[in-house]
Design a protein around this motif. Structure first.
Motif, PDB file in Angstrom:
ATOM      1  N   ASN A 112       0.832  -1.203   0.000  1.00 53.26           N
ATOM      2  CA  ASN A 112       0.000   0.000   0.000  1.00 53.26           C
ATOM      3  C   ASN A 112       0.862   1.245   0.000  1.00 53.26           C
ATOM      4  O   ASN A 112       1.101   1.878   1.005  1.00 53.26           O
ATOM      5  CB  ASN A 112      -0.930  -0.015   1.229  1.00 53.26           C
ATOM      6  CG  ASN A 112      -1.985   1.055   1.126  1.00 53.26           C
ATOM      7  OD1 ASN A 112      -2.081   1.750   0.113  1.00 53.26           O
ATOM      8  ND2 ASN A 112      -2.798   1.178   2.165  1.00 53.26           N
ATOM      9  N   ASN A 114       0.280   3.658  -2.415  1.00 53.88           N
ATOM     10  CA  ASN A 114      -0.434   4.637  -3.235  1.00 53.88           C
ATOM     11  C   ASN A 114      -0.466   5.982  -2.547  1.00 53.88           C
ATOM     12  O   ASN A 114      -0.733   6.091  -1.370  1.00 53.88           O
ATOM     13  CB  ASN A 114      -1.868   4.138  -3.471  1.00 53.88           C
ATOM     14  CG  ASN A 114      -2.570   4.918  -4.552  1.00 53.88           C
ATOM     15  OD1 ASN A 114      -2.618   6.136  -4.486  1.00 53.88           O
ATOM     16  ND2 ASN A 114      -3.104   4.228  -5.531  1.00 53.88           N
ATOM     17  N   THR A 115      -0.156   6.994  -3.284  1.00 54.56           N
ATOM     18  CA  THR A 115      -0.122   8.343  -2.700  1.00 54.56           C
ATOM     19  C   THR A 115      -1.289   9.184  -3.161  1.00 54.56           C
ATOM     20  O   THR A 115      -1.246  10.399  -3.140  1.00 54.56           O
ATOM     21  CB  THR A 115       1.185   9.052  -3.066  1.00 54.56           C
ATOM     22  OG1 THR A 115       1.290   9.084  -4.502  1.00 54.56           O
ATOM     23  CG2 THR A 115       2.382   8.321  -2.488  1.00 54.56           C
ATOM     24  N   GLY A 116      -2.366   8.504  -3.545  1.00 55.33           N
ATOM     25  CA  GLY A 116      -3.545   9.250  -3.971  1.00 55.33           C
ATOM     26  C   GLY A 116      -4.089  10.110  -2.860  1.00 55.33           C
ATOM     27  O   GLY A 116      -3.965   9.814  -1.690  1.00 55.33           O
ATOM     28  N   GLY A 158      -9.940   5.560  -8.799  1.00 55.05           N
ATOM     29  CA  GLY A 158      -8.615   5.243  -8.277  1.00 55.05           C
ATOM     30  C   GLY A 158      -7.608   5.059  -9.388  1.00 55.05           C
ATOM     31  O   GLY A 158      -7.602   5.739 -10.402  1.00 55.05           O
ATOM     32  N   ASP A 159      -6.744   4.062  -9.241  1.00 53.35           N
ATOM     33  CA  ASP A 159      -5.625   3.831 -10.150  1.00 53.35           C
ATOM     34  C   ASP A 159      -6.129   3.396 -11.521  1.00 53.35           C
ATOM     35  O   ASP A 159      -6.722   2.353 -11.684  1.00 53.35           O
ATOM     36  CB  ASP A 159      -4.728   2.737  -9.538  1.00 53.35           C
ATOM     37  CG  ASP A 159      -3.435   2.601 -10.292  1.00 53.35           C
ATOM     38  OD1 ASP A 159      -3.314   3.237 -11.352  1.00 53.35           O
ATOM     39  OD2 ASP A 159      -2.557   1.871  -9.814  1.00 53.35           O
ATOM     40  N   SER A 225      -5.893   5.134  -1.307  1.00 54.73           N
ATOM     41  CA  SER A 225      -6.344   5.782  -2.538  1.00 54.73           C
ATOM     42  C   SER A 225      -7.846   5.998  -2.469  1.00 54.73           C
ATOM     43  O   SER A 225      -8.548   5.411  -1.639  1.00 54.73           O
ATOM     44  CB  SER A 225      -6.009   4.906  -3.741  1.00 54.73           C
ATOM     45  OG  SER A 225      -6.804   3.723  -3.715  1.00 54.73           O
ATOM     46  N   ASP A 226      -8.350   6.846  -3.371  1.00 51.83           N
ATOM     47  CA  ASP A 226      -9.789   7.083  -3.437  1.00 51.83           C
ATOM     48  C   ASP A 226     -10.546   5.781  -3.666  1.00 51.83           C
ATOM     49  O   ASP A 226     -11.601   5.544  -3.062  1.00 51.83           O
ATOM     50  CB  ASP A 226     -10.105   8.078  -4.561  1.00 51.83           C
ATOM     51  CG  ASP A 226      -9.537   9.453  -4.286  1.00 51.83           C
ATOM     52  OD1 ASP A 226      -9.140   9.696  -3.129  1.00 51.83           O
ATOM     53  OD2 ASP A 226      -9.491  10.282  -5.221  1.00 51.83           O
TER      54      ASP A 226
END
Length: 981
Positions: A112, A114-116, A158-159, A225-226
């Motif tokens: 994990n 992710n820098t969202g 998200g991604d 992340s979102d």
């Protein structure tokens, strides 16, 4: 209590709460990946015999592979297939297989990293302004709020890389031959797999029925992340909507992980608070659990102190602490706000819960209906609505709602049990009732003890009707064990030959706490304290039970026992900070300031910089009349937690009193007084902004208005509050206090009389009435009022103290002394009793007793000037002027503001021959209050002793000019004539 009516609509026809569309991919036993499918599509395929339960399934875009039988969303449908409810259709399986498109499997779960960005409240969907509460309730068409799931769905995706791996095709089936093989799986093995999957997913709480600890968020983890937030929140919402203990535990785990990964998401924090409230009856409810709720509430309100999401957490904190009156105010204030928000149905549900707790089912029903309409998938308000309707006698509607709930969640134990209760008590259908009750009570899961007890009671009655006395007694004893205060259950057990003795059980302490809380909500503190004591005896390590017992005992005016039970609470749970603060509060109310300080010092060692402890220290200094100290501690408390309304109320009161005590004799003091007045209004305004329905906040604001903007502004404000909140007497008493402070005793008396008529047990009103009547010269009526207050609370010396002052002022000195001694027997720390005994003795000519009493008062309250002034008066009467001057000198250091003390000091210095010092005292008096007439009479006496007859006559003339009706006018005029001027 206002009655709110709603337009009725069937629950089954209401608009469903919006939800995020979840998509899945499926891996066959051959390793082929199919998809994506919607949840509904998979359910349909299970129902038509396409899936067996042994396939692997993964949530897009980056979920983990798991057996389809382990996904709670598909468990019930698979179980129906296993039980033969669903017919397998190989032809449909083959047809769907022919249409299936093979896609790539999701990648293995990544770390994990992710820098969202985390979605902020501002990123959610726009909503229309909310209508005022009454309008909003009356119109049930389009709700002016956005459900939590819908709001999260508005956040950006998200991604995108994950999405590119999956080919988004409409796939409906699986390969030929897969179904044939899967159908050969023995039913027993499949059953084991399903049960194991459900246990792994849902049984996150203890299986033995023991209590749980609420799960507090830890330190922030890697940012979610979102897309991850959406998925976790969707799962949490689904779990909450199922409305069972197990599902709330699962929701708690999901929400805590979101808070840790997205700490700025205030809406998720509020949802976590809601879950805490639902889990509270099953929690240990000790210092750890209290700290968990308080910590999440404090952190949530720190993000935005006036946000309605923070108010949801505040309401939960207050309700779990048993502060239902304050919780009601918080909820009503938020409902009346102009900002719409997604958890509006939760607040309607909370409001209904409070009303139902007071057995006000008529007003509870429409609020439950509103909550159920706004969040149709959340089963809790629907079940509660059915229970409220049942208590009103509307069995048909209640039964219909419960059946609707059970179609949505067949495992809802509470709905099943209550459906049986309705069938038996409402319709006398014992066979149908038995089916519901037997199935519900035998199933796993936890429900409120009172409902479980009622269910067992109904089941026992059914066994009696069937002639199965042994079974009837067995379940009747279970029912009575869950609710030993139920007289009907007691009689049933005895009638069946059982015993009404209930053994102590540590596991029952929460049920006893629950019962006690119900009594508190109904105002029955006598029954409440008995339940809380029983809970503590069942579990002597539960400090919360002892603390609740103390609160109930305090309400019953049993102050000594209340303080002792707080000692038990602290001994049981040394980290229960609330117990320390409450004990210090009770001790300071009884003027045991040294003991209160020691308790708070101990609390400070346990919880340094805790806002409750700092506020407790501020409260202590306030009661000691140390306003600068109050402000200092309260500011530190506000810095530690800027959402605590009680801290701002204290700051407003302290600054108000500070402003009144400052004499504006120079520019610096004028500025200090002005700043204190501004701060008083500023902090009072802040308190009202936090909770506009809090009576203490509103009253403080009104009194600050009266002090700074004129008394009429305060009176007008309080009059408006009385119109808005006609059901509470607090604002009427506050208005009477404002009138009394302005010497408008007739108006104050009229209000106090009306309050005592409405509530004959209102001690505060009787005391105010007595003071008003005494000021109007109605001494006999005043004495009656004081004695009426004394009867209400025999442990409080205030009423007897006021009666003693009345005897003193009417020259009944011996009776006054007896009353003050009675106060001392009740509370040896009660302030000024020795002083008033000395005053009464001095007035009756007993100088020795008066001087001894002043010495005793000095020991108890060395920083209070009155005892030194009394001693000075005794020395003056004895013509011991040097001793008199020394006493006044000490008194001036303690009370430097007034001019009168300097004049009296000057008299002693003059009579002791120290004329220069006497003149200095008069100069100080004149600097403080140049229009004080007594200055010039004493000045005339000094000039007369010096032989300055002209100056003496001028001073005497000025005295008469300032006090034309002076009692000694004839004597002073004779002096002027004798002086020849």
């Amino acid at each position: 209590m206002r009655v709110v009516t709603f337009v009725k609509k069937p629950l089954y026809n209401q608009v469903s709460m919006s939800r995020i569309q979840v998509t899945w991919v499926v891996k066959t036993r051959k390793g082929q990946v199919k998809g994506p499918y919607s949840t509904e599509a998979i359910l349909k395929m299970i129902g038509e015999g396409v899936f067996s339960g042994q396939e692997m399934i993964s949530k897009l875009p980056d979920g983990q592979w798991t057996l389809i039988s382990k996904e709670p969303a598909f468990y019930d449908k698979l179980l129906e297939a296993l039980e033969g409810v669903v017919d397998v259709d190989p032809k449909k399986a083959q047809k769907m297989e022919a249409e299936t498109v093979i896609v790539q499997a999701p990648k293995a779960p990544r770390n994990n990293t992710n820098t969202g960005s985390t979605p902020s409240p501002e990123s959610f969907a726009n909503v229309q302004p909310q209508k005022p509460l009454l309008q909003q309730i009356d119109v049930l068409d389009t709700p002016a709020y956005v459900p939590p799931a819908q709001k999260i769905a508005s956040v950006s995706s998200g991604d995108s890389k994950s999405d590119s791996v999956i080919e988004l095709s409409n796939i409906k089936n699986m390969e030929k031959g897969e179904i044939a093989k899967s159908l050969k799986l023995p039913a027993l093995i499949l059953a084991v797999v399903i049960v194991l999957g459900v246990w792994l997913l849902w049984d996150t709480g203890p299986a033995d029925g023991s209590k749980i600890h609420l799960l507090a968020p830890g330190k922030s983890t890697a940012t979610l992340s979102d897309q991850q937030i959406k998925e976790k929140l969707n799962e949490a919402l689904f779990a909450m909507e199922q409305d069972t203990f197990e599902s709330y535990v699962a929701a708690q785990n999901k929400l805590v992980s979101i808070v840790e990964g997205a700490p700025m998401n205030i809406e998720v924090r509020a949802l976590l608070c809601v879950v805490y409230f639902e889990l509270w009856p099953h929690a240990v409810q000790d210092a750890q659990d209290i700290k968990t709720i308080a910590g999440v509430t404090q952190a949530t309100r720190a993000l935005n102190v006036i946000s309605p999401f923070g108010q949801v957490c505040e309401a939960v904190k207050l309700m779990t602490a048993g502060r239902y009156k304050e919780a009601k105010g918080t909820i009503e204030a938020t409902l009346e706000g102009s900002e719409p928000f997604s958890l509006l149905p939760v607040l309607y549900d909370f409001k209904a819960e409070l009303l139902a707790g007071e057995k006000d089912y008529v007003n509870a029903v429409p609020y439950y209906e509103k909550a159920a309409q706004l969040w149709e998938k959340w089963l809790h308000p629907q079940v509660s609505l059915a229970e409220a309707l049942y208590h009103q006698g509307d069995f048909t509607t209640a039964a219909g709602i419960l059946r609707n709930v059970l179609t949505k969640n067949p495992k809802h134990k509470e709905a099943k049990v209550f459906a049986g209760i309705v069938e038996y008590n409402g319709f006398k259908k014992s066979d149908t009732a038995y089916a519901f009750l037997n199935s519900g009570l035998e199933s796993k899961g936890r429900i409120p003890s009172l409902i479980e007890a009622e269910g067992y009671g109904a089941l026992a009655e059914i066994f009696v009707l069937r002639g199965e006395k042994k079974k009837a007694l067995e379940v009747a004893q279970k029912a009575f064990g869950l609710n030993p205060n139920n007289g009907e259950l007691r009689q049933l057990v005895i009638r069946l030959g059982g015993t009404d003795k209930v053994k102590g059980d540590k596991g029952r302490n929460n049920e006893l706490l629950y019962l006690g809380d119900q009594y508190v909500r109904q105002g029955d503190f006598l029954a409440a304290q008995a339940e809380f004591k029983a809970a503590f005896e069942a579990d002597p390590k539960n400090g919360t039970a002892a603390m609740k017992a103390a609160k109930a005992l305090w309400q019953l005016n049993q102050s000594f026992e209340a303080i002792e039970w707080l000692n038990k609470a602290i001994k049981a749970e040394p980290k229960l900070v609330s117990a320390y603060v409450l004990q210090a509060d009770y001790m300071s109310q009884r003027f045991d300031f040294i003991g209160a300080l020691q308790i708070l010092t101990n609390a400070m060692r346990i919880a340094p910089n805790n806002y409750e402890v700092l506020r407790g220290l501020a409260q202590l200094e306030f009661r000691k009349n140390n306003m600068p100290g109050t402000v200092n501690y309260a500011l530190r408390a506000a810095k530690a937690y800027d959402g605590d309304i009680d801290t701002y109320i204290l700051l407003a009161k302290a600054n108000g009193l500070l402003a009144r005590s400052i004499m504006p004799i120079n520019k610096k003091e004028i500025e200090r007084k002005d700043n204190a007045s501004k701060d008083a209004i500023r902090y009072a305004t802040k308190a009202v902004e936090i909770d506009a329905t809090n009576p203490d906040a509103q009253i403080t604001y009104a009194k600050m208005l009266a002090q700074t903007n004129g008394v009429d502004s305060g009176i007008t404000y309080l009059s408006e509050l009385i119109k808005r909140f006609s059901y509470t007497l607090d604002y009427r008493i506050a208005l009477a206090e404002v009138y009394k402070s302005e010497d408008r005793y007739s108006q104050a008396k009229d209000i106090y009389e009306k309050v005592t008529e409405a509530d004959p047990r209102n001690k505060k009103a009787w005391l105010g009435l007595g003071e008003s009547e005494k000021a109007l010269g109605l001494n006999d009526k005043a004495l009656k009022a004081f004695l009426s207050a004394a009867v209400l609370d025999p442990t409080d010396g205030e009423a007897l103290f006021q009666a003693g002052k009345l005897y003193l002022e009417t020259s009944r000195f011996e009776e006054a002394i007896q009353q003050f001694k009675r106060v001392q027997r009740l509370n040896a720390n009660y302030p000024r009793t020795h002083y008033y005994i000395g005053k009464a003795a001095f007035a009756s000519g007993d100088f020795a007793t008066a001087l001894e009493a002043s010495k005793s008062e000095k020991k108890l309250n060395p920083n209070v000037a009155d005892s030194y002034i009394l001693a000075a008066e005794v020395f003056t009467a004895r013509r011991q002027y040097a001793e008199c001057a020394a006493e006044y000198s000490t008194a001036m250091k303690l009370r430097p503001q007034g001019a009168d003390i300097y004049v009296k000091s000057a008299q002693c210095y003059r009579q002791s021959g120290s004329l220069d010092v006497a003149e200095d005292m008069l100069a100080l008096a004149s600097a403080r209050e140049s229009g004080y007439a007594e200055i010039y009479r004493e000045q005339g006496a000094i000039y007369e002793m010096k032989g300055d007859t002209r100056s003496a006559a001028q001073a005497y003339n000025k005295y008469l000019g300032l006090s034309p009706n002076a009692l000694d006018r004839a004597e002073i005029e004779a002096k002027i004539m004798r002086l020849g001027n």
